[in-house]
Design a protein around this motif. Structure first.
Motif, PDB file in Angstrom:
ATOM      1  N   VAL A  82      25.760  33.689  60.179  1.00 39.18           N
ATOM      2  CA  VAL A  82      25.652  34.316  58.862  1.00 39.18           C
ATOM      3  C   VAL A  82      27.045  34.722  58.383  1.00 39.18           C
ATOM      4  O   VAL A  82      27.792  35.380  59.111  1.00 39.18           O
ATOM      5  N   ILE A  93      28.776  36.349  61.513  1.00 36.34           N
ATOM      6  CA  ILE A  93      27.982  37.003  62.553  1.00 36.34           C
ATOM      7  C   ILE A  93      27.161  35.944  63.266  1.00 36.34           C
ATOM      8  O   ILE A  93      26.398  35.203  62.643  1.00 36.34           O
ATOM      9  N   GLY A  94      27.314  35.862  64.573  1.00 35.78           N
ATOM     10  CA  GLY A  94      26.642  34.840  65.361  1.00 35.78           C
ATOM     11  C   GLY A  94      27.647  33.929  66.021  1.00 35.78           C
ATOM     12  O   GLY A  94      28.856  34.031  65.811  1.00 35.78           O
ATOM     13  N   LEU A 208      20.594  42.501  56.552  1.00 28.97           N
ATOM     14  CA  LEU A 208      20.476  43.028  57.906  1.00 28.97           C
ATOM     15  C   LEU A 208      19.104  43.682  58.015  1.00 28.97           C
ATOM     16  O   LEU A 208      18.819  44.665  57.332  1.00 28.97           O
ATOM     17  N   ASP A 234      20.536  33.892  54.749  1.00 26.93           N
ATOM     18  CA  ASP A 234      21.331  34.624  55.728  1.00 26.93           C
ATOM     19  C   ASP A 234      20.640  35.928  56.114  1.00 26.93           C
ATOM     20  O   ASP A 234      20.694  36.917  55.374  1.00 26.93           O
ATOM     21  N   VAL A 236      20.236  38.669  59.422  1.00 28.23           N
ATOM     22  CA  VAL A 236      20.659  39.150  60.738  1.00 28.23           C
ATOM     23  C   VAL A 236      19.631  40.167  61.209  1.00 28.23           C
ATOM     24  O   VAL A 236      19.287  41.103  60.483  1.00 28.23           O
ATOM     25  N   CYS A 238      18.354  43.232  63.597  1.00 22.34           N
ATOM     26  CA  CYS A 238      18.980  44.389  64.258  1.00 22.34           C
ATOM     27  C   CYS A 238      17.955  45.149  65.087  1.00 22.34           C
ATOM     28  O   CYS A 238      17.008  45.736  64.546  1.00 22.34           O
ATOM     29  N   LYS A 262      16.226  35.614  70.743  1.00 23.58           N
ATOM     30  CA  LYS A 262      17.107  34.455  70.713  1.00 23.58           C
ATOM     31  C   LYS A 262      16.393  33.186  71.183  1.00 23.58           C
ATOM     32  O   LYS A 262      16.752  32.080  70.790  1.00 23.58           O
ATOM     33  N   LEU A 267      18.077  33.022  64.334  1.00 29.83           N
ATOM     34  CA  LEU A 267      18.819  34.052  63.625  1.00 29.83           C
ATOM     35  C   LEU A 267      19.662  34.894  64.589  1.00 29.83           C
ATOM     36  O   LEU A 267      19.246  35.155  65.714  1.00 29.83           O
ATOM     37  N   PRO A 268      20.849  35.336  64.162  1.00 29.91           N
ATOM     38  CA  PRO A 268      21.663  36.201  65.026  1.00 29.91           C
ATOM     39  C   PRO A 268      21.019  37.561  65.217  1.00 29.91           C
ATOM     40  O   PRO A 268      20.275  38.051  64.350  1.00 29.91           O
ATOM     41  N   ILE A 270      21.879  41.596  66.359  1.00 27.42           N
ATOM     42  CA  ILE A 270      22.825  42.659  66.705  1.00 27.42           C
ATOM     43  C   ILE A 270      22.044  43.895  67.135  1.00 27.42           C
ATOM     44  O   ILE A 270      20.819  43.929  67.010  1.00 27.42           O
ATOM     45  N   ASP A 296      24.932  39.536  69.341  1.00 25.90           N
ATOM     46  CA  ASP A 296      25.980  38.922  68.535  1.00 25.90           C
ATOM     47  C   ASP A 296      26.881  39.953  67.871  1.00 25.90           C
ATOM     48  O   ASP A 296      27.875  39.586  67.234  1.00 25.90           O
TER      49      ASP A 296
END
Length: 652
Positions: A82, A93-94, A208, A234, A236, A238, A262, A267-268, A270, A296
């Motif tokens: 992203v 990010i990722g 996010l 995009d 992310v 969390c 994962k 998608l990443p 965090i 990530d």
């Protein structure tokens, strides 16, 4: 079901795919997923996947078994990276880097957010977080400064070259906030506010998405699906802790969710350790655990004076604590195969001073290059992995046949930068590359990173260890796996220019009795199988890579933007000394008297001059530039054949 369309598909072919799906009972929606244009089909329709895959304009069909189709790994096997922000402050990010977001729980004043942004930026954060609107449990608690707070935050982000992320709490505010924020945050309380998800997703900005305190992983991913289906590409995820029966922490950090998600989604992911534990003393350990588990990135609450914070002061780190955490993350990252992301600061520019033979320096700027980055070897080489750490997975690359080819490509302008190894923790210095620096005085070191080397025995799918008779690798690969190789004394060792080339040669030949020693990435790149992983003699096996660039006429070399623009704190020198008593001691005394810490000293015979030696030296650069410049000039007067290889930011 996901239908991935071919690049450049015509509108006619796209419409025919839609009609085909609708006629068979599917509800159809268009979506962009990363670089792919896709058509999603949902419902209880029935279709022949082979027939669908043969339609004009169809690249492939992914029949998903998950209710979250666009978010599932079945629809996109590779990892999504992203991108947040634009220009030099752009953050990805990722992938192979760890991105750290930091800032206060809430924007309390212009001075407070400006001070916090500067402090976390100095420590290495690449994005700024903070709440302009705060959903609070009590109606009497501080609710945020609203749009004025967001304007303060935007100014702080721009002043420090940091994209900003802030929470949006209602669909009505989303449109107003769009032009001021780089990334929307959907808070835990709003994870299943579906009207908000649809509105925010339709705006197309990065999002996010925090996990709700009582949400299952599937519910979390379904909320991501709302965002993707509405239009954004995009997202992310969390993880910020879930509510359990435990009361000693604010929430319970579900560390296992990182690897689970994962496996399910591209998608990443965090982690927010601040909300996960809610106790300042525990945040750093939770953050490091998240990094070790494969996160990530992190989003961490930091306040210059937590005891005065209007919200969440007990879980906000002091800036000094955050700085220590960033140092720990930088040290841990290579162990888990990642690199801490750094981005350039707007005030520093993208320039690194490099002293030439004359000791001259200049202050004019060098524009960042859009040229490819050169490395030695074929796809999957360790140097390519280091390249991706420094420049990102999407960076254009130029493969060179040898280390000298990397230097040539940079010197001739075919590549903007090059990546070469100079030292291994087990096998020592790569003398060939130190010699190349002496032959190429117009090339300078401008960056450094360390990569953990995990060697594997790699062979054809049909091969087995019992049938292997020949093993290929770079000589350093053999040296680093000596204990393993000693168990098979009958194997014949064949040296190659690099480890990835050894793997590629097996793939080209289709050899079934030949194996290679290289990294897992090389096996994947060439379609071979890992027979045995982790065969290096010592697991503490790291290779130090340097990034090289061409000096211009003003003795300047550009910094790779992804390495950030922190002030250089390390320099590499090569010199020889006169054949007289105390000659080396006098050089070391200069280094000591000037306050330079000597981190490497190694002697090596000078080619063509029997029984004469030169010394490789790494030193730290003190905060006072004049002190360092004076030391260099004094060393020039006491040495012979002095070479200043470059100055750069040291990698932990």
């Amino acid at each position: 079901m996901i239908v991935v369309l071919s690049k450049g598909v015509s509108q006619h072919d796209k419409e025919m795919v839609r009609i085909y799906l609708k006629d068979r009972g599917f509800a159809v929606r268009d979506q962009v997923l990363g670089d792919d244009e896709v058509i999603g089909g949902t419902g209880k329709g029935v279709v022949d996947l082979r027939e669908l895959g043969l339609l004009p304009g169809v690249e492939r069909v992914a029949a998903t078994s998950k209710p979250y189709e666009l978010a599932s790994r079945e629809s996109k096997p590779g990892n999504t990276i992203v991108t947040v922000g634009t220009g030099t402050s752009q953050v990805k990010i990722g992938g192979s880097r760890i991105s750290v977001i930091a800032g206060p729980c809430a924007v309390e004043s212009r001075d407070q957010i400006m001070e916090t942004a500067a402090r976390v930026r100095e420590s290495g954060a690449v994005m700024l977080r903070g709440g302009a609107y705060k959903p609070r449990s009590s109606p009497y608690a501080f609710q945020g400064l609203g749009m004025q707070g967001l304007e303060f935050m935007k100014a702080a982000g721009e002043a420090n070259g940091m994209p900003i992320v802030t929470e949006v709490v209602s669909p009505e505010f989303a449109g107003q906030m769009k032009d001021l924020t780089d990334m929307f945050q959907i808070g835990a309380r709003n994870m299943q506010n579906f009207e908000l998800l649809k509105k925010v997703g339709s705006l197309g900005k990065p999002v996010l998405l925090k996990r709700g305190p009582s949400a299952t992983i599937e519910e979390w991913l379904l909320s991501a699906e709302y965002l993707l289906a509405a239009g954004t590409r995009d997202v992310v995820l969390c993880e910020r802790g879930i509510r359990t029966f435990e009361t000693y922490t604010r929430n319970t950090l579900d560390i296992s969710a990182i690897s689970v998600v994962k496996g399910l989604s591209h998608l990443p992911v965090i982690v927010d350790p601040s909300h996960a534990v809610g106790i300042r003393a525990m945040i750093s350990s939770a953050a490091l655990a998240a990094v070790a588990a494969g996160a990530d990135g992190l989003t961490v609450e930091v306040h210059p004076r937590p005891d005065e914070a209007l919200s969440d002061g007990p879980q906000s780190l002091y800036p000094e604590q955050f700085e220590r955490l960033m140092r720990d993350i930088e040290a841990l990252a290579p162990v888990v195969g990642k690199e801490l992301l750094r981005t350039p600061r707007p005030s520093a520019g993208n320039v690194l001073k490099v002293s030439g033979k004359s000791g001259a320096s200049a202050t004019e700027a060098v524009s960042p290059s859009n040229l490819p980055i050169a490395f030695s070897g074929e796809s999957g080489a360790y140097a390519e992995q280091a390249l991706m750490r420094a420049f990102g997975e999407e960076a254009p690359r130029l493969q060179a046949a040898s280390f000298r080819g990397v230097f040539d490509a940079v010197l001739e302008g075919a590549a903007g930068f090059g990546v070469v190894p100079v030292e291994n923790s087990l096998a020592g210095s790569v003398h060939e590359n130190y010699d190349l620096f002496l032959r190429y005085p117009d090339i300078a070191m401008v960056g450094e990173l360390k990569l953990r080397i995990v060697h594997c025995l790699i062979a054809d799918e049909k091969a087995s260890i019992e049938n292997i008779s020949i093993v290929r690798s770079h000589p350093q690969g053999f040296a680093q796996c000596r204990d393993f190789l000693d168990k098979y004394p009958a194997w014949q060792l064949e040296a190659c220019n690099d480890t990835a080339t050894a793997v590629a040669s097996i793939a080209r030949e289709g050899a079934t009795k030949v194996a290679a020693i290289a990294g897992e990435a090389a096996a994947k790149a060439h379609g071979l199988r890992v027979l045995k992983a982790g065969i290096e003699t010592n697991p503490l096996n790291y290779t130090r890579f340097v990034i090289i660039s061409r000096r211009n006429g003003s003795n300047l070399a550009p910094i790779p933007p992804s390495l950030g623009s922190d002030k250089p704190n390390k320099a590499s020198l090569v010199f020889s000394v006169p054949d007289e008593s105390g000659a080396l001691f006098s050089c070391l005394k200069i280094i000591s008297d000037r306050g330079l810490n000597l981190s490497k000293l190694e002697s090596r015979p000078i080619q063509g001059q029997p029984w004469e030696y030169q010394f490789y030296v790494d030193v730290t650069i003190p905060s006072t530039e004049d002190t360092f410049a004076g030391a260099v000039e004094e060393l020039r007067t006491r040495t012979e054949n002095f070479y200043f290889l470059g100055e750069y930011r040291a990698s932990l």
